[in-house]
Design a protein around this motif. Structure first.
Motif, short mmCIF file in Angstrom:
data_model
loop_
_atom_site.label_atom_id
_atom_site.label_comp_id
_atom_site.label_asym_id
_atom_site.label_seq_id
_atom_site.Cartn_x
_atom_site.Cartn_y
_atom_site.Cartn_z
N TYR A 48 0.83 -1.21 0.00
CA TYR A 48 0.00 0.00 0.00
C TYR A 48 0.86 1.26 0.00
O TYR A 48 0.45 2.29 -0.55
CB TYR A 48 -0.91 0.02 1.22
CG TYR A 48 -1.96 -1.06 1.23
CD1 TYR A 48 -2.45 -1.59 0.05
CD2 TYR A 48 -2.45 -1.57 2.43
CE1 TYR A 48 -3.40 -2.60 0.06
CE2 TYR A 48 -3.40 -2.57 2.45
CZ TYR A 48 -3.88 -3.09 1.26
OH TYR A 48 -4.82 -4.08 1.28
N SER A 49 2.05 1.19 0.61
CA SER A 49 2.92 2.37 0.67
C SER A 49 3.44 2.75 -0.71
O SER A 49 3.92 3.88 -0.89
CB SER A 49 4.10 2.12 1.61
OG SER A 49 5.00 1.17 1.07
N LEU A 50 3.35 1.84 -1.65
CA LEU A 50 3.78 2.13 -3.03
C LEU A 50 2.63 2.65 -3.90
O LEU A 50 2.79 2.82 -5.10
CB LEU A 50 4.37 0.87 -3.67
CG LEU A 50 5.56 0.24 -2.95
CD1 LEU A 50 5.99 -1.04 -3.65
CD2 LEU A 50 6.73 1.22 -2.86
N HIS A 51 1.49 2.89 -3.27
CA HIS A 51 0.31 3.33 -4.01
C HIS A 51 -0.28 4.58 -3.35
O HIS A 51 0.00 4.88 -2.18
CB HIS A 51 -0.76 2.23 -4.04
CG HIS A 51 -0.36 1.03 -4.83
ND1 HIS A 51 0.54 0.10 -4.36
CD2 HIS A 51 -0.74 0.60 -6.07
CE1 HIS A 51 0.70 -0.85 -5.27
NE2 HIS A 51 -0.07 -0.57 -6.31
N GLU A 52 -1.08 5.26 -4.11
CA GLU A 52 -1.90 6.35 -3.58
C GLU A 52 -3.34 5.84 -3.58
O GLU A 52 -3.95 5.66 -4.63
CB GLU A 52 -1.77 7.61 -4.44
CG GLU A 52 -2.56 8.78 -3.88
CD GLU A 52 -2.21 9.06 -2.42
OE1 GLU A 52 -3.15 9.12 -1.61
OE2 GLU A 52 -1.00 9.18 -2.10
N TRP A 53 -3.85 5.61 -2.38
CA TRP A 53 -5.15 4.98 -2.21
C TRP A 53 -6.13 6.00 -1.64
O TRP A 53 -6.01 6.42 -0.51
CB TRP A 53 -5.02 3.76 -1.29
CG TRP A 53 -6.28 2.97 -1.13
CD1 TRP A 53 -7.44 3.08 -1.83
CD2 TRP A 53 -6.48 1.91 -0.19
NE1 TRP A 53 -8.35 2.17 -1.40
CE2 TRP A 53 -7.80 1.43 -0.39
CE3 TRP A 53 -5.68 1.32 0.78
CZ2 TRP A 53 -8.32 0.40 0.37
CZ3 TRP A 53 -6.20 0.28 1.53
CH2 TRP A 53 -7.52 -0.17 1.32
N ASN A 54 -7.09 6.39 -2.45
CA ASN A 54 -8.12 7.33 -2.03
C ASN A 54 -9.45 6.58 -1.97
O ASN A 54 -10.04 6.25 -3.00
CB ASN A 54 -8.22 8.52 -3.00
CG ASN A 54 -9.07 9.64 -2.45
OD1 ASN A 54 -10.06 9.41 -1.76
ND2 ASN A 54 -8.69 10.87 -2.75
N VAL A 55 -9.90 6.31 -0.74
CA VAL A 55 -11.12 5.54 -0.57
C VAL A 55 -12.33 6.32 -1.06
O VAL A 55 -13.26 5.77 -1.66
CB VAL A 55 -11.29 5.13 0.90
CG1 VAL A 55 -12.59 4.37 1.11
CG2 VAL A 55 -10.11 4.28 1.35
N ALA A 265 -3.91 8.74 7.69
CA ALA A 265 -4.65 7.65 7.04
C ALA A 265 -6.15 7.77 7.21
O ALA A 265 -6.90 7.59 6.24
CB ALA A 265 -4.16 6.31 7.59
N PHE A 266 -6.61 8.09 8.42
CA PHE A 266 -8.04 7.97 8.71
C PHE A 266 -8.76 9.31 8.84
O PHE A 266 -9.99 9.34 8.83
CB PHE A 266 -8.25 7.15 9.98
CG PHE A 266 -7.74 5.74 9.85
CD1 PHE A 266 -8.46 4.79 9.17
CD2 PHE A 266 -6.52 5.37 10.40
CE1 PHE A 266 -8.00 3.49 9.03
CE2 PHE A 266 -6.05 4.09 10.28
CZ PHE A 266 -6.78 3.13 9.59
N GLN A 267 -8.02 10.40 8.98
CA GLN A 267 -8.67 11.71 9.00
C GLN A 267 -8.52 12.41 7.65
O GLN A 267 -9.48 12.99 7.14
CB GLN A 267 -8.08 12.58 10.12
CG GLN A 267 -8.48 12.14 11.50
CD GLN A 267 -8.02 13.11 12.58
OE1 GLN A 267 -7.28 14.05 12.32
NE2 GLN A 267 -8.44 12.87 13.81
N PHE A 268 -7.30 12.34 7.07
CA PHE A 268 -7.05 13.00 5.79
C PHE A 268 -7.17 12.03 4.61
O PHE A 268 -7.05 12.44 3.47
CB PHE A 268 -5.67 13.65 5.79
CG PHE A 268 -5.44 14.56 6.96
CD1 PHE A 268 -6.46 15.34 7.48
CD2 PHE A 268 -4.19 14.66 7.56
CE1 PHE A 268 -6.25 16.18 8.57
CE2 PHE A 268 -3.97 15.50 8.64
CZ PHE A 268 -5.01 16.26 9.15
N HIS A 269 -7.34 10.73 4.91
CA HIS A 269 -7.54 9.69 3.89
C HIS A 269 -6.36 9.52 2.95
O HIS A 269 -6.53 9.16 1.78
CB HIS A 269 -8.82 9.96 3.09
CG HIS A 269 -10.04 10.06 3.94
ND1 HIS A 269 -10.61 8.98 4.57
CD2 HIS A 269 -10.80 11.14 4.30
CE1 HIS A 269 -11.67 9.37 5.26
NE2 HIS A 269 -11.81 10.67 5.12
#
Length: 304
Positions: A48-55, A265-269
């Motif tokens: 996941y650290s190698l990706h930009e994950w926007n839920v 991670a969980f506030q700014f996503h």
């Protein structure tokens, strides 16, 4: 005339194989748990650290080392690491010193000493969130502690909202919560020290301080190493206390690495960058644990 004898085939179900299967069966639950809950999540975090994950946008894009470059350029990270170092150092020194002092005082054959041992250990089994909420009310500007100080003519500060007292308050709350655990470990170690060593030292005229320094500390040094590793690793994983007491404030004075990770991670996503911070936390814990373990040859009596 000689007859050729057919070599006897070795049975498959031998004692060695049965012992091996029994051993693997016993270690299988721990091995499976380590793979499922440690190794696989660690591998996923690195992926996941190698990706930009926007839920929110439902996007998952490969960005390579962009998150690691962002880590090196993050202007908040030095202050976050400084706050983490201050919290860990303050907690480790205060917790272990107080725990050892309490253990020495409670290692006495006095009537009612079990009551005091139970009293000091009881915060360990109290719910962490409940403990922290109670202390948040006590440390408020108009809370119980300032109310007591006002009774004796002292104007107390706003403990959780001033940079000079917020970190100290969080450290003290955490020390009071977990000092009983280290106290019990030290107490068990003290009771394992042979009394003959103290008797011989008293015969030679050694003072109480010299007995403590030359006998007690070397004999309980394995426990000191254990408690230092537990305390430091635990201090780097603190979250609930910060979230309930200060929310990382004032400013970022109490924003430790785990809370900063949670914010990203969980506030700014920013889950990709949050995973990168998780890798950083893992490396810090691994390096500190390795350094402490290597120092055992110098500080642990039984390793000399």
């Amino acid at each position: 005339m000689t007859t050729a004898t057919t070599p006897r085939k070795r049975p498959f179900w031998t004692i060695e194989r049965r012992d091996a299967i029994a051993g693997y069966t016993f270690v299988a639950p721990q091995l499976i748990g380590t793979v499922v809950f440690v190794l696989i999540p660690l591998g996923l975090v690195f992926w996941y650290s190698l990706h930009e994950w926007n839920v929110l946008a439902n996007s998952f894009n490969f960005v390579g080392d962009a998150n690691y470059q962002l880590l090196l350029r993050d202007p908040q990270l030095p202050r976050v690491l400084t706050a983490s170092a201050i919290f860990s150092a303050g907690l480790a020194v205060l917790n272990m010193s107080l725990a050892l002092l309490l253990a020495v005082l409670l290692d006495q054959k006095l009537r009612g000493i079990v009551v005091f041992r139970t009293l000091f250990f009881s915060p360990v089994v109290v719910s962490l969130v409940a403990w922290t909420i109670v202390w948040s009310f006590l440390l408020q500007n108009n809370g119980g502690i300032n109310g007591f100080l006002q009774m004796i003519g002292i104007q107390g500060p706003n403990w959780l909202r001033e940079p000079g007292t917020a970190m100290v308050s969080v450290i003290v709350v955490q020390v009071f919560k977990n000092v009983g655990l280290n106290m019990i470990l030290f107490l068990a170690a003290l009771q394992g020290v042979p009394k003959e060593l103290y008797e011989a030292a008293r015969v030679d005229g050694a003072s109480a301080w010299k007995q403590f320094r030359r006998i007690t500390v070397p004999m309980i040094s394995p426990t000191i190493l254990l408690t230092s590793i537990i305390t430091i690793v635990g201090s780097l994983q603190v979250f609930a206390q910060i979230a309930v007491l200060t929310q990382g404030g004032p400013g970022v004075s109490t924003t430790v690495l785990v809370y900063y990770l949670y914010q990203q991670a969980f506030q700014f996503h920013y889950f990709g960058y949050g995973s990168t911070l998780s890798i950083l936390l893992f490396l810090i814990v691994a390096v500190l644990t390795f350094v402490q373990w290597q120092l055992r040859k110098r500080i642990v009596f039984y390793e000399n």
